[in-house]
Design a protein around this motif. Structure first.
Motif, mmCIF file in Angstrom:
data_model
loop_
_atom_site.group_PDB
_atom_site.id
_atom_site.type_symbol
_atom_site.label_atom_id
_atom_site.label_comp_id
_atom_site.label_asym_id
_atom_site.label_seq_id
_atom_site.Cartn_x
_atom_site.Cartn_y
_atom_site.Cartn_z
ATOM 1 N N LEU A 173 44.983 50.340 -32.526
ATOM 2 C CA LEU A 173 46.242 50.265 -33.265
ATOM 3 C C LEU A 173 46.910 48.888 -33.174
ATOM 4 C CD1 LEU A 173 47.807 53.798 -32.625
ATOM 5 C CD2 LEU A 173 46.566 52.973 -34.639
ATOM 6 N N PRO A 174 46.955 48.229 -32.008
ATOM 7 C CA PRO A 174 47.563 46.889 -31.975
ATOM 8 C C PRO A 174 46.867 45.904 -32.909
ATOM 9 C CG PRO A 174 47.380 47.778 -29.756
ATOM 10 C CD PRO A 174 46.605 48.696 -30.654
ATOM 11 N N GLU A 175 45.533 45.974 -32.959
ATOM 12 C CA GLU A 175 44.786 45.080 -33.847
ATOM 13 C C GLU A 175 45.120 45.362 -35.306
ATOM 14 O OE1 GLU A 175 40.166 44.368 -35.308
ATOM 15 O OE2 GLU A 175 40.556 45.337 -33.368
ATOM 16 N N ILE A 176 45.174 46.644 -35.672
ATOM 17 C CA ILE A 176 45.490 47.007 -37.062
ATOM 18 C C ILE A 176 46.910 46.568 -37.400
ATOM 19 C CG2 ILE A 176 45.825 48.957 -38.633
ATOM 20 C CD1 ILE A 176 43.591 50.402 -37.043
ATOM 21 N N ALA A 177 47.836 46.779 -36.486
ATOM 22 C CA ALA A 177 49.222 46.393 -36.725
ATOM 23 C C ALA A 177 49.363 44.891 -36.901
ATOM 24 C CB ALA A 177 50.099 46.884 -35.572
ATOM 25 N N ALA A 178 48.595 44.126 -36.138
ATOM 26 C CA ALA A 178 48.699 42.664 -36.178
ATOM 27 C C ALA A 178 48.310 42.108 -37.544
ATOM 28 C CB ALA A 178 47.822 42.059 -35.085
ATOM 29 N N ARG A 179 47.489 42.826 -38.286
ATOM 30 C CA ARG A 179 47.087 42.338 -39.613
ATOM 31 C C ARG A 179 48.236 42.393 -40.604
ATOM 32 N NH1 ARG A 179 41.826 46.234 -39.830
ATOM 33 N NH2 ARG A 179 40.632 45.280 -38.122
ATOM 34 N N VAL A 238 48.827 47.454 -42.754
ATOM 35 C CA VAL A 238 48.878 48.907 -42.583
ATOM 36 C C VAL A 238 49.868 49.235 -41.470
ATOM 37 C CG1 VAL A 238 47.558 50.989 -42.018
ATOM 38 C CG2 VAL A 238 46.476 49.141 -43.322
ATOM 39 N N ALA A 239 50.836 50.087 -41.764
ATOM 40 C CA ALA A 239 51.786 50.518 -40.738
ATOM 41 C C ALA A 239 51.084 51.457 -39.762
ATOM 42 C CB ALA A 239 52.973 51.219 -41.378
ATOM 43 N N VAL A 240 51.452 51.394 -38.513
ATOM 44 C CA VAL A 240 50.847 52.250 -37.486
ATOM 45 C C VAL A 240 51.972 52.939 -36.718
ATOM 46 C CG1 VAL A 240 48.860 50.700 -37.277
ATOM 47 C CG2 VAL A 240 50.799 50.457 -35.697
ATOM 48 N N GLY A 270 43.226 62.345 -33.343
ATOM 49 C CA GLY A 270 44.166 62.874 -34.321
ATOM 50 C C GLY A 270 44.646 61.874 -35.354
ATOM 51 N N LEU A 271 44.307 60.617 -35.211
ATOM 52 C CA LEU A 271 44.773 59.577 -36.130
ATOM 53 C C LEU A 271 44.017 59.632 -37.464
ATOM 54 C CD1 LEU A 271 44.896 56.585 -33.618
ATOM 55 C CD2 LEU A 271 46.846 57.931 -34.422
ATOM 56 N N TYR A 272 44.694 59.259 -38.529
ATOM 57 C CA TYR A 272 44.044 59.121 -39.838
ATOM 58 C C TYR A 272 44.916 58.218 -40.698
ATOM 59 C CZ TYR A 272 47.513 62.620 -41.196
ATOM 60 O OH TYR A 272 48.686 63.295 -41.416
ATOM 61 N N THR A 273 44.328 57.686 -41.745
ATOM 62 C CA THR A 273 45.032 56.795 -42.652
ATOM 63 C C THR A 273 45.507 57.572 -43.866
ATOM 64 O OG1 THR A 273 43.438 55.085 -41.997
ATOM 65 C CG2 THR A 273 44.910 54.574 -43.841
ATOM 66 N N LEU A 274 46.777 57.431 -44.202
ATOM 67 C CA LEU A 274 47.337 58.010 -45.418
ATOM 68 C C LEU A 274 47.684 56.856 -46.360
ATOM 69 C CD1 LEU A 274 48.660 60.233 -47.195
ATOM 70 C CD2 LEU A 274 50.749 59.903 -45.834
ATOM 71 N N VAL A 275 47.129 56.899 -47.571
ATOM 72 C CA VAL A 275 47.417 55.880 -48.582
ATOM 73 C C VAL A 275 48.072 56.570 -49.769
ATOM 74 C CG1 VAL A 275 46.501 54.058 -50.061
ATOM 75 C CG2 VAL A 275 45.397 54.539 -47.857
ATOM 76 N N THR A 276 49.345 56.241 -50.027
ATOM 77 C CA THR A 276 50.012 56.795 -51.201
ATOM 78 C C THR A 276 49.915 55.779 -52.340
ATOM 79 O OG1 THR A 276 52.181 55.948 -50.526
ATOM 80 C CG2 THR A 276 51.582 58.161 -49.797
ATOM 81 N N ARG A 295 50.484 50.473 -53.512
ATOM 82 C CA ARG A 295 49.925 51.340 -52.474
ATOM 83 C C ARG A 295 50.681 51.169 -51.166
ATOM 84 N NH1 ARG A 295 43.328 50.771 -53.384
ATOM 85 N NH2 ARG A 295 43.353 51.471 -55.564
ATOM 86 N N ASP A 296 50.840 52.262 -50.456
ATOM 87 C CA ASP A 296 51.516 52.235 -49.160
ATOM 88 C C ASP A 296 50.592 52.873 -48.129
ATOM 89 O OD1 ASP A 296 53.257 52.137 -47.039
ATOM 90 O OD2 ASP A 296 54.454 53.852 -47.712
ATOM 91 N N PRO A 297 49.851 52.060 -47.359
ATOM 92 C CA PRO A 297 48.948 52.600 -46.343
ATOM 93 C C PRO A 297 49.624 52.688 -44.986
ATOM 94 C CG PRO A 297 48.497 50.279 -46.631
ATOM 95 C CD PRO A 297 49.663 50.603 -47.546
ATOM 96 N N ARG A 298 49.365 53.770 -44.259
ATOM 97 C CA ARG A 298 49.895 53.889 -42.904
ATOM 98 C C ARG A 298 48.981 54.799 -42.095
ATOM 99 N NH1 ARG A 298 54.869 54.494 -42.052
ATOM 100 N NH2 ARG A 298 55.419 53.411 -43.957
ATOM 101 N N VAL A 299 48.925 54.569 -40.816
ATOM 102 C CA VAL A 299 48.196 55.440 -39.898
ATOM 103 C C VAL A 299 49.179 56.479 -39.384
ATOM 104 C CG1 VAL A 299 46.965 55.608 -37.710
ATOM 105 C CG2 VAL A 299 46.533 53.668 -39.248
ATOM 106 N N ILE A 300 48.814 57.751 -39.502
ATOM 107 C CA ILE A 300 49.657 58.865 -39.074
ATOM 108 C C ILE A 300 49.205 59.329 -37.691
ATOM 109 C CG2 ILE A 300 50.421 61.208 -39.613
ATOM 110 C CD1 ILE A 300 51.387 59.147 -41.642
#
Length: 532
Positions: free
Chosen positions: A9-15, A18-20, A84-90, A97-102
């Protein structure tokens, strides 16, 4: 490529793309058990809860998902590997597009792996809500009579089984059933949602623990009321058979357990391989099962939670005293209109909902002939809602090219959907002496679709729990054009109403002859197309 795990998650957030989750995952504590984790639940209820957790609230309301069916093993594998994590893209219609990890799903249990683990979770006093998205068919009722169907195979098995672990162990060690009132019943574990919920409530009562609230989130009228009636019907049968000992359970459930109604809305297609590839290519995330949905979302929820609830109102959920007007609006305008575009769209050769919603004849048929003339008269006044604007917005949502919702998804499980959503509209309009020609054409389009082949010989799989039955009825059209309507479980007494059968027969004859385009051209002649 980054595998979706808590450590990543820290790596994904740093980009920054995508919200985490902004909360420590180790702070999640399970307060909700959810049966039927699919794309919709993850795009809707789990998303709302994640938003609360990100706001610093309700981390003791995390979700434990439960799967009961063989196909749920794939969800177990995906979510367990990703904690339990997954990516939701609206996706908005303009391409935004609004991508976030739930992160609100803290655990997933596949019941066949360890039934006692599911029961232990359900009986944990920290669990105060059990929520459901088990589909319309999951409530195991006859839509024509409203009665519980005791003969369904898995339900019948649960009705013949003692669930108490001690009894099961004793019976197993003795090599025979236990004696007394339960001697005719085998010992074992539940197979259905009914079995798990009722046994968990029995154990909680026995332990002196407060009951949980049962929150149905399925697209059926009075979903909480329906869940209550069906769970009570199941419980009373077990009470009658002595499976709850000398202390019948149904009266306790009826008096102590809350079953709030709600209306839920977000168009969420089945995750396609292209969606997994998109999440990987555009966001660098290796997600086994992401979710893609439209950007619109709505939840109207009856505020009846004696054991507490998350602060849903803080993230946009409408907490109300009476859900029914909103519920009927959604079921009779959105869900029934989905059925209008589904079968006609496939018969016309379309693949996606956006194509059908923009079709020159199908659009005015849906927006004007069905929504305005037949759906709206069956909808009560809805507080704070402009129905004209709502219907225009529905057509715009259907036409969202970014979502790529398939007509095959909308046409699936028709025997659960048409009787539950559209038949009540037809019955109310008939009783009021109103026209039902558009609804008759929708039912006829289902009957034509159930023949299994299109106008140009194309074949399609009819995905339905009653597939053989509905296809067998459709196969008799050459000898009896009313054969499809003669199933009283699905249609009640509609076959006896000439005001319905006359337009139905005309529609079916036209669909089987000149075809879907010819029928729609005839029906919408003189109706100006609506934009949106």
């Amino acid at each position: 490529m980054t595998a979706l795990t808590p450590a990543a998650l820290p790596e994904i957030a740093a980009r920054g793309t995508v919200a985490v989750p902004e909360y420590p995952l180790q702070e999640r504590q399970i307060g909700i058990v959810h049966f039927g984790v699919g794309g919709f639940h993850r795009a809707h209820q789990a998303m709302y809860l994640d938003a609360l957790m990100n706001a610093g609230r309700d981390r003791d309301w995390a979700i434990c998902g439960v799967g009961l069916l063989p196909g749920d093993a794939r969800m177990r594998d995906a979510l367990t590997a990703q904690d339990g994590l997954y990516t939701l893209v609206t996706k908005a219609p303009d391409g935004t597009r609004d991508p976030r990890v739930i992160g609100s799903i803290a655990k997933y249990l596949f019941a066949p792996d360890d039934p006692e683990a599911v029961l232990a979770q359900l009986t944990d006093p920290a669990v105060r809500i059990v929520s459901l998205t088990v589909t319309e068919g999951g409530y195991n009722y006859n839509p024509s009579t409203g009665q519980f169907q005791y003969e369904t195979e898995s339900v019948a098995a649960d009705l013949a089984t003692r669930f108490d672990l001690e009894g099961a162990v004793a019976a197993g060690s003795a090599g025979e059933n236990t004696g007394g009132a339960n001697s005719a019943h085998r010992s074992g574990h539940p197979r259905t949602m009914f079995g798990y919920v009722v046994e968990a409530l029995r154990r909680r009562r026995e332990a002196g623990a407060a009951p949980f609230t049962v929150m149905s989130c399925d697209n059926v009228r009075g979903n909480g009321d329906l869940a209550k009636r069906m769970i009570l019907a199941f419980t009373r049968r077990r009470d009658e058979d002595g499976l709850h000992g000398d202390a019948p359970l149904a009266d306790w459930i009826e008096a102590q357990v809350a079953f709030p109604n709600c209306m839920v809305d977000r168009i969420t297609p089945v995750t396609a391989p292209e969606d997994i590839e998109m999440v990987a290519a555009e966001y660098g995330i290796d997600d086994a099962w992401p979710v893609v949905s439209e950007d619109f979302v709505q939840w109207v929820l009856e505020d009846d939670f004696p054991s507490g609830r998350p602060a849903y109102e803080e993230v946009g959920v409408q907490m109300v005293e009476d859900v029914e007007p909103y519920e009927l609006m959604k079921l009779r305008l959105l869900n029934c209109s989905h059925q209008a575009i589904a079968y006609f769209g496939l018969l016309l050769g379309h693949t996606y909902a956006d194509e059908a919603a923009l079709d020159e004849q199908l659009a005015p048929f849906t927006r004007v002939l069905y929504m305005d003339h037949e759906g709206t008269p069956a909808v009560p006044e809805v507080p704070g809602i402009d129905l004209t604007a709502y219907k225009d917005e529905l057509m715009a949502r259907f036409a969202n090219r970014e979502v790529k919702d398939t007509l095959a998804r909308l046409a699936a499980e028709s025997s659960d959907r048409i009787p539950t959503w559209l038949v009540p509209v037809i019955q109310e309009n008939l009783a009021a002496g109103r026209d039902v020609s558009a609804s008759a054409a929708i039912v006829a389009s289902w009957a034509r679709y159930a023949e299994g082949a299109g106008e140009n010989g194309e074949q399609w799989p009819v995905a339905d729990r009653l597939r053989e039955r509905v296809m067998a009825a459709a196969a008799r059209h050459d000898e009896d054009l009313l054969a499809f309507l003669r199933d009283e479980e699905l249609f009640g007494d509609l076959v006896q109403h000439e005001a319905f059968t006359t337009p139905y027969l005309h529609a079916l004859e036209t669909l089987r002859g000149p075809g879907a385009r010819a029928l729609l051209e005839e029906l919408v002649a003189g109706v100006p197309p609506r934009r949106g």
